[in-house]
Design an enzyme around this catalytic site. Structure first.
Site, short mmCIF file in Angstrom:
data_model
loop_
_atom_site.label_atom_id
_atom_site.label_comp_id
_atom_site.label_asym_id
_atom_site.label_seq_id
_atom_site.Cartn_x
_atom_site.Cartn_y
_atom_site.Cartn_z
N LYS A 176 44.14 75.66 15.78
CA LYS A 176 45.32 76.52 15.71
C LYS A 176 46.57 75.65 15.60
O LYS A 176 47.00 75.02 16.56
CB LYS A 176 45.46 77.39 16.97
CG LYS A 176 46.55 78.46 16.76
CD LYS A 176 47.27 78.86 18.03
CE LYS A 176 48.49 78.06 18.33
NZ LYS A 176 49.61 78.17 17.39
N GLY A 236 51.74 69.01 22.76
CA GLY A 236 52.87 69.93 22.78
C GLY A 236 53.69 69.72 24.03
O GLY A 236 53.69 68.63 24.61
N VAL A 240 53.58 74.10 28.36
CA VAL A 240 52.35 74.72 27.82
C VAL A 240 51.13 73.90 28.23
O VAL A 240 50.08 74.45 28.57
CB VAL A 240 52.44 74.89 26.29
CG1 VAL A 240 51.14 75.39 25.72
CG2 VAL A 240 53.57 75.85 25.92
N GLU A 258 48.58 65.72 25.43
CA GLU A 258 49.64 64.78 25.03
C GLU A 258 50.94 65.57 25.09
O GLU A 258 51.15 66.47 24.28
CB GLU A 258 49.41 64.26 23.61
CG GLU A 258 48.21 63.34 23.47
CD GLU A 258 48.33 62.06 24.26
OE1 GLU A 258 49.47 61.68 24.61
OE2 GLU A 258 47.30 61.46 24.55
N CYS A 292 57.96 62.99 19.76
CA CYS A 292 57.62 62.81 21.18
C CYS A 292 58.02 61.41 21.63
O CYS A 292 58.28 61.19 22.80
CB CYS A 292 56.14 63.05 21.40
SG CYS A 292 55.13 62.14 20.24
N GLU A 394 63.62 66.43 28.50
CA GLU A 394 63.40 66.22 27.07
C GLU A 394 64.30 67.17 26.27
O GLU A 394 64.30 68.38 26.51
CB GLU A 394 61.93 66.51 26.74
CG GLU A 394 61.58 66.16 25.32
CD GLU A 394 60.12 66.41 24.99
OE1 GLU A 394 59.63 67.52 25.27
OE2 GLU A 394 59.48 65.51 24.43
P1 NAD Z 1 54.78 73.85 22.29
O1 NAD Z 1 54.15 73.44 23.58
O2 NAD Z 1 55.75 74.95 22.31
O3 NAD Z 1 53.64 74.32 21.26
C1 NAD Z 1 52.55 73.48 20.93
C2 NAD Z 1 51.38 74.35 20.49
O4 NAD Z 1 50.94 75.11 21.62
C3 NAD Z 1 51.72 75.36 19.39
O5 NAD Z 1 50.65 75.45 18.49
C4 NAD Z 1 51.88 76.65 20.18
O6 NAD Z 1 51.63 77.81 19.43
C5 NAD Z 1 50.82 76.49 21.26
N1 NAD Z 1 51.00 77.29 22.47
C6 NAD Z 1 52.16 77.82 22.97
N2 NAD Z 1 51.89 78.51 24.08
C7 NAD Z 1 50.56 78.43 24.30
C8 NAD Z 1 49.69 78.94 25.32
N3 NAD Z 1 50.14 79.68 26.32
N4 NAD Z 1 48.37 78.64 25.24
C9 NAD Z 1 47.89 77.86 24.25
N5 NAD Z 1 48.66 77.38 23.25
C10 NAD Z 1 49.99 77.65 23.29
O7 NAD Z 1 55.37 72.53 21.64
P2 NAD Z 1 56.15 72.37 20.25
O8 NAD Z 1 57.51 72.93 20.40
O9 NAD Z 1 55.29 72.82 19.13
O10 NAD Z 1 56.24 70.76 20.15
C11 NAD Z 1 57.20 70.02 20.81
C12 NAD Z 1 56.63 69.39 22.07
O11 NAD Z 1 55.47 68.64 21.75
C13 NAD Z 1 57.56 68.40 22.72
O12 NAD Z 1 57.56 68.61 24.11
C14 NAD Z 1 56.97 67.05 22.38
O13 NAD Z 1 57.27 66.02 23.27
C15 NAD Z 1 55.53 67.36 22.37
N6 NAD Z 1 54.79 66.38 21.60
C16 NAD Z 1 54.08 65.43 22.27
C17 NAD Z 1 53.39 64.45 21.58
C18 NAD Z 1 52.56 63.41 22.30
O14 NAD Z 1 51.71 62.80 21.68
N7 NAD Z 1 52.80 63.16 23.57
C19 NAD Z 1 53.42 64.44 20.18
C20 NAD Z 1 54.18 65.42 19.52
C21 NAD Z 1 54.85 66.39 20.25
#
Ligand code: NAD
Length: 504
Positions: A176, A236, A240, A258, A292, A394
């Protein structure tokens, strides 16, 4: 009429049983550039995908790993062939500039070739037995069905970090992607499926890889709590991630997280200042700060602070904002209106916080064509202190918080003083200080005389503290997450030998 995209379940492209959809638009030209519509999937679609993946697992796990690796080799070749067009469409979909989306695709290519070669390694360990005429082996076996949930900021690289090693290990997948980048995900799935068909021919197995578009609240939750999904790989936000850990962990699923970061670059008074400037510009404002590993904090030695800030402002002033597929653009838009509002919220927090000084930017960028998208001016705060919110939370946008340090110990204490621990960097010519920093910085990644961004696909990637739960992506380390260890004892003594009893 916007192009209509579909889910991919059990080897077929199909609509969601919800018959609902969401739009994907260009963040640099929101009203005029509708890229397509994608299914807003529901729990039934997730069920169908999991059933298909479960059935496919029985066969896929028996395909020899080198042959599974051959599939990834062809995937890498196809990505290489279409690199420019994939990058163009990715820029259109999420906004970062074309050089960076090409880098994103390249990371996927590197990961494909690495995974392909791993099909011929997936090494196990042998150890001597404590009994005579007995052999001890251990080797890796696939786990089963994985759920893969990804963010929008690396729409190609992050899914490939997860799917490629998982597939070469013999797992099957329900994927997803983020709602903001469904097109790149669709392209990736198409490429993998084509490669599967080419390499496997009559042995092609539908359902090895399934794509389910939709929201986190519906599709993501359904995956996380699904009893037939054995493990979840998530990248993400920390918020979440915690939720996923609670739900999936409650069912004893294996979970790789991550999460967020608050990365810092230290610049000591003996550093090469021009090099450190190049790095902070790239680290803080590349990908519009939406990485990130973005440099969110700059920790400057107080002796060089004023001179450095002066030069930094002059350099930032030359950065060009615009549509990332246009020539000469340095910074694209924020990915969405919500993301831009969040950036602006933090800028206002910074302005209101005690003694932080806004020295550059701090506003929406709306001049000319910029008014068509979610652009935000690169922003710099000085006089930031460690416990201000803009030094702790962040922001995920083009905002840099500058702090001052008096020596190396002070710099490292400031750097370590957040809940996160993803990336970090130090600029110094003093080798002793460099090694001390490498030892004492609490982060999964430390660069010496390099920006906080720029991980390579064959190295472990991930963070400590609240950035994750101890797993790593990339390189050899990720193969531990996608396999179980099986220990095997082969006794050729012809008698029952009781370990720890008959030999002592
Ligand atoms: P997000 O957590 O909002 O969403 C990430 C994914 O999770 C999306 O596909 C979203 O639809 C899904 N999601 C949302 N709610 C959910 C739930 N309740 N259950 C299951 N899945 C759910 O993050 P974003 O805005 O897409 O990305 C930005 C974030 O990602 C930042 O915090 C960034 O630091 C982090 N990030 C971390 C890394 C790493 O490797 N550490 C890399 C890239 C991004």
């Amino acid at each position: 009429m916007a192009k209509k995209y579909q889910n991919f379940i059990n080897g077929e492209w199909r609509d969601s049983s919800s018959h609902e959809s969401f739009e994907n638009r260009n963040p640099a030209d929101w009203d005029n550039d509708l890229i397509g519509t994608f299914p807003s999937s529901n729990v039934d679609d997730v069920d169908d995908a999991v059933i298909a993946a479960r059935a496919a697992f029985k066969k896929w796990r028996l395909i020899p790993a080198p042959r599974r690796g051959d599939v990834l080799k062809v995937v890498g070749d196809k990505m290489l062939k279409h690199k420019d067009e994939i990058a163009f469409e990715m820029t259109r979909e999420m906004g970062k500039v074309i050089a960076e989306t090409k880098g994103d695709v390249q990371e996927g290519i590197d990961t494909a070739y690495y995974a392909a070669s791993e099909g011929r390694r997936l090494f196990g360990f042998n150890a001597p037995s404590e009994m005579p005429n007995k052999m001890n082996l251990s080797f890796r076996v696939p786990i089963g069905v994985g759920g893969f949930i990804t963010p929008w900021n690396f729409p190609m690289a992050i899914p490939t970090w997860k799917l490629f090693p998982a597939l070469v290990c013999g797992n099957t997948c329900v994927f997803k992607p983020a709602e903001l980048t469904p097109k790149t995900a669709t392209t990736l799935v198409k490429i993998i499926d084509e490669a599967m068909k080419e390499v496997l021919g009559k042995d092609y197995i539908p359902g090895v890889l399934n794509l389910v578009h939709g929201s986190g609240a519906i599709v993501g939750e359904a995956m996380t709590s699904h009893p037939e999904i054995d493990f979840i790989s998530f990248t993400g936000s920390s918020e979440v991630g915690k939720r996923i850990n609670t739900v999936a962990g409650g069912d004893l699923k294996r979970v790789s997280l991550e999460l967020g970061g608050k990365n810092a670059q230290i610049v000591m008074d003996d550093a090469d200042m021009e090099l450190a400037l190049d790095a902070v510009l790239w680290g803080a404002f590349g990908t519009t700060g939406q990485r990130c590993t973005a440099t969110s904090r700059l920790i400057l030695h107080k002796k060089i602070h004023d001179k450095f800030i002066d030069k930094l402002i002059k350099r930032v002033d030359k950065l060009k904002l615009g549509y990332g597929n246009n020539e000469g653009v340095d910074i694209g838009p924020c990915v969405s209106e919500t993301q831009r509002e969040n950036v602006n919220k933090y800028v206002n927090i910074g302005i209101e916080e005690d003694k932080a000084t806004l020295v550059y930017g701090g506003d929406y960028a709306v001049k000319g064509d910029l008014s068509k998208g979610w652009f935000y001016k690169p922003t710099i705060f000085t006089n930031v202190t460690q416990y201000m919110r803009i030094a702790q939370e962040e922001i995920f946008g083009p905002v840099l918080s500058v702090l001052q340090c008096k020596d190396l110990d002070d710099a490292i204490a400031i750097l370590n003083g957040t809940q996160y621990g993803l990336s970090s960097s130090i600029f110094t010519k003093n080798v002793n200080n460099a090694f001390k920093a490498v030892r004492d910085i609490e982060a999964g990644i430390t660069y010496v005389n390099g920006a906080t961004i720029g991980a390579e696909a064959h190295m472990p990637f991930g963070g400590v503290k609240a950035t994750g739960n101890g797993h790593r992506e990339g390189g050899w380390t990720v193969y531990d997450f996608y396999t179980e260890w099986k220990a095997v004892y082969i006794d050729y003594s012809g008698k029952l030998q009781r370990a720890q009893i008959d030999n002592y």
